[in-house]
Design a protein around this motif. Structure first.
Motif, PDB file in Angstrom:
ATOM      1  N   SER A 277       0.833  -1.198   0.000  1.00 27.45           N
ATOM      2  CA  SER A 277       0.000   0.000   0.000  1.00 27.45           C
ATOM      3  C   SER A 277       0.872   1.254   0.000  1.00 27.45           C
ATOM      4  CB  SER A 277      -0.896   0.006   1.243  1.00 27.45           C
ATOM      5  OG  SER A 277      -0.139   0.268   2.411  1.00 27.45           O
ATOM      6  N   GLU A 278       0.283   2.343  -0.486  1.00 22.13           N
ATOM      7  CA  GLU A 278       0.986   3.632  -0.512  1.00 22.13           C
ATOM      8  C   GLU A 278       1.425   4.042   0.888  1.00 22.13           C
ATOM      9  OE1 GLU A 278      -0.050   8.327  -1.377  1.00 22.13           O
ATOM     10  OE2 GLU A 278      -1.378   6.776  -2.164  1.00 22.13           O
TER      11      GLU A 278
ATOM     12  N   ALA B  23      -0.634  -5.003   5.197  1.00 15.77           N
ATOM     13  CA  ALA B  23      -0.626  -4.208   3.965  1.00 15.77           C
ATOM     14  C   ALA B  23      -1.907  -4.434   3.173  1.00 15.77           C
ATOM     15  CB  ALA B  23       0.594  -4.571   3.121  1.00 15.77           C
ATOM     16  N   ASP B  24      -2.385  -5.662   3.163  1.00 14.27           N
ATOM     17  CA  ASP B  24      -3.587  -6.010   2.400  1.00 14.27           C
ATOM     18  C   ASP B  24      -4.831  -5.361   3.003  1.00 14.27           C
ATOM     19  OD1 ASP B  24      -4.880  -7.616   0.277  1.00 14.27           O
ATOM     20  OD2 ASP B  24      -5.815  -8.653   1.977  1.00 14.27           O
TER      21      ASP B  24
ATOM     22  N   HIS C 291      -4.503   9.078   5.995  1.00 10.81           N
ATOM     23  CA  HIS C 291      -4.846   8.191   4.874  1.00 10.81           C
ATOM     24  C   HIS C 291      -6.260   7.610   5.026  1.00 10.81           C
ATOM     25  CE1 HIS C 291      -0.596   8.428   3.783  1.00 10.81           C
ATOM     26  NE2 HIS C 291      -0.918   7.849   2.639  1.00 10.81           N
TER      27      HIS C 291
ATOM     28  N   GLU D 261      -5.038  -1.612   2.598  1.00 10.68           N
ATOM     29  CA  GLU D 261      -5.244  -1.265   1.194  1.00 10.68           C
ATOM     30  C   GLU D 261      -6.720  -1.413   0.815  1.00 10.68           C
ATOM     31  OE1 GLU D 261      -4.061  -0.061  -2.632  1.00 10.68           O
ATOM     32  OE2 GLU D 261      -2.886  -0.120  -0.794  1.00 10.68           O
ATOM     33  N   LYS D 262      -7.392  -2.416   1.419  1.00 11.94           N
ATOM     34  CA  LYS D 262      -8.764  -2.746   1.031  1.00 11.94           C
ATOM     35  C   LYS D 262      -9.833  -2.041   1.857  1.00 11.94           C
ATOM     36  CE  LYS D 262      -7.660  -7.321  -0.845  1.00 11.94           C
ATOM     37  NZ  LYS D 262      -7.781  -8.786  -0.642  1.00 11.94           N
TER      38      LYS D 262
ATOM     39  N   ASP E   3       4.321   1.877   2.140  1.00 13.64           N
ATOM     40  CA  ASP E   3       5.517   2.259   1.383  1.00 13.64           C
ATOM     41  C   ASP E   3       6.120   3.530   1.970  1.00 13.64           C
ATOM     42  OD1 ASP E   3       7.332   2.053  -0.904  1.00 13.64           O
ATOM     43  OD2 ASP E   3       6.308   3.839  -1.648  1.00 13.64           O
TER      44      ASP E   3
END
Length: 421
Positions: A2-3, A24-25, A62, A28-29, A6
């Motif tokens: 994910s941004e 991360a998953d 975010h 992101e979702k 990162d």
């Protein structure tokens, strides 16, 4: 990746993760709730507390929802992490006073409005009323003694000794994570590297009570170190506090301004919300024009504005410029008190001699009347930034800045404060 993750890795903010791919998953979702806690061991945080909360704020930026937990209950027990001996227990009244101090500072860091507005919680809400039987049957039953003994936070204390009170601390923090998971759908706990054991105990508690399919994660942030090996956040005068009474905004600003070239880019990444492009430009400035100290000035401005606000930042800049230029008369009494907090101070009582020579000797600015006269004649004495060469000069009301202070400088840098009573 994910941004957000990162960016966190680029900044050097990720030390340990329980499930890097899973975390991360999920971020992101979906937009998750996540938390970080602080125990009210004092009525103010210091800059050593900042990094986990600033990282929590990055998640909020975010779109995720931060839960800020103040440990009104765990603060009554004491975290054994990093300690060689038992903490002194605090009274309920002292802890509550500390809680109020911390809340005020946390409200400066987070946005509590909007769809993903921060939630401020206190674990005394669910632990304070819990009876012993509930603690043992509903929670203690799920965490084995061998499991706890294997934790660094406990094993490091076995030789010197640890009370049952502090031994159970990690279970209390695990209860926090479970409560937030169950009631606020909190999926992630973040903290300093010393909190890894407590975080993983919380995940164990969630797994045992909520079942194997429970999705929760833990992440720690590395310990901040300085390039020269000395401890970050400590100065000769002690810790750098967020409370403006304990550490003035000017002192706070100066702490960041005095960052070494070797550390400043790292601190810009860790502590500020500047983007990668801005930080890389400042990094170039450190290499090509270090004398301008653009990176340090930006770091000091960003951090002082975040913790103390724009007005306090402008005041800190004004004090800095006045002390550098010698234009002391431009400062008000409050600014003088901030900027010259640690300089030698002489209390001048009403009715005492106000001749400059006498005051120089009495305030121990010059060691004798003879030396005082020489200092004045040589142009080494300035009053409120103005050089005085008159041996018969007498301090008057016009020399009292804000009616409270006269600033005397001997030479280029030796400031002294005359305070009137």
């Amino acid at each position: 990746m994910s941004e957000l993750m990162d960016d966190l890795r680029w900044r050097g903010l990720v030390y340990q993760e329980t499930d890097a791919d899973g975390l991360a998953d999920i971020i992101e979702k979906e937009k998750i709730s996540l938390y970080c806690g602080v125990d009210p061991t004092a009525d103010s945080m210091h800059i050593g507390h900042l990094l986990p909360f600033l990282t929590l704020r990055r998640f909020q930026n975010h779109g995720h929802r931060p839960i800020v937990l103040v440990g009104g209950a765990t603060g009554l027990i004491g975290d054994p992490s990093g300690k060689k001996e038992e903490r002194k227990l605090q009274t309920l009244e002292q802890v509550e006073k500390n809680v109020q101090g911390l809340k005020k500072q946390l409200e400066q860091i987070f946005d509590f409005s909007g769809e993903n507005g921060a939630l401020l919680t206190n674990n005394f809400e669910w632990v304070g009323s819990m009876d012993l039987i509930t603690f043992l049957r509903d929670y203690g039953k799920h965490i084995g003694v061998n499991y706890m003994l294997a934790k660094d936070i406990v094993s490091s204390r076995l030789e010197s000794g640890i009370s049952f009170t502090e031994f159970t601390y990690t279970i209390l923090q695990a209860i926090d994570f479970y409560q937030l998971y169950e009631n606020w759908n909190c999926k992630l706990q973040i903290g300093g590297s010393d909190q890894w054991g407590n975080i993983t105990t919380g995940l164990e508690m969630i797994r045992k009570i909520a079942g194997e399919g429970a999705k929760a994660y833990g992440m720690t942030i590395p310990l901040v170190t300085k390039a020269d090996g000395t401890k970050f956040g400590k100065t000769e005068s002690g810790a750098i506090w967020l409370d403006p009474v304990k550490t003035t905004p000017y002192e706070f600003y100066q702490f960041w301004m005095n960052t070494a070239d070797a550390d400043v880019v790292k601190y810009l990444k860790l502590f500020t919300f500047l983007d990668r492009t801005a930080i890389e430009e400042l990094e170039q400035s450190v290499q090509s024009e270090p004398h301008l100290r653009k990176a340090q000035r930006t770091l000091a401005e960003e951090m002082t504005r975040l913790i103390h606000g724009e007005k306090a930042l402008q005041q800190a800049i004004r004090i800095t410029e006045a002390l550098f230029s010698g234009n002391i008369a431009a400062l008000n009494a409050d600014e003088i008190e901030q900027g010259l907090k640690d300089v030698p101070t002489h209390v001048h009582k009403e009715g005492e001699e106000t001749g400059l020579v006498e005051i120089l000797v009495k305030a121990k600015i010059s060691p004798s009347k003879r030396q005082a006269r020489e200092d004045i004649q040589n142009g080494a004495i300035s009053i409120n930034g103005e050089r005085i060469t008159d041996l018969h000069y007498v301090l008057e009301d016009k020399d009292k800045l804000g009616g409270k202070f006269t600033v005397i400088r001997r030479g280029k840098k030796k400031y002294h404060l005359i305070q009137y009573q």
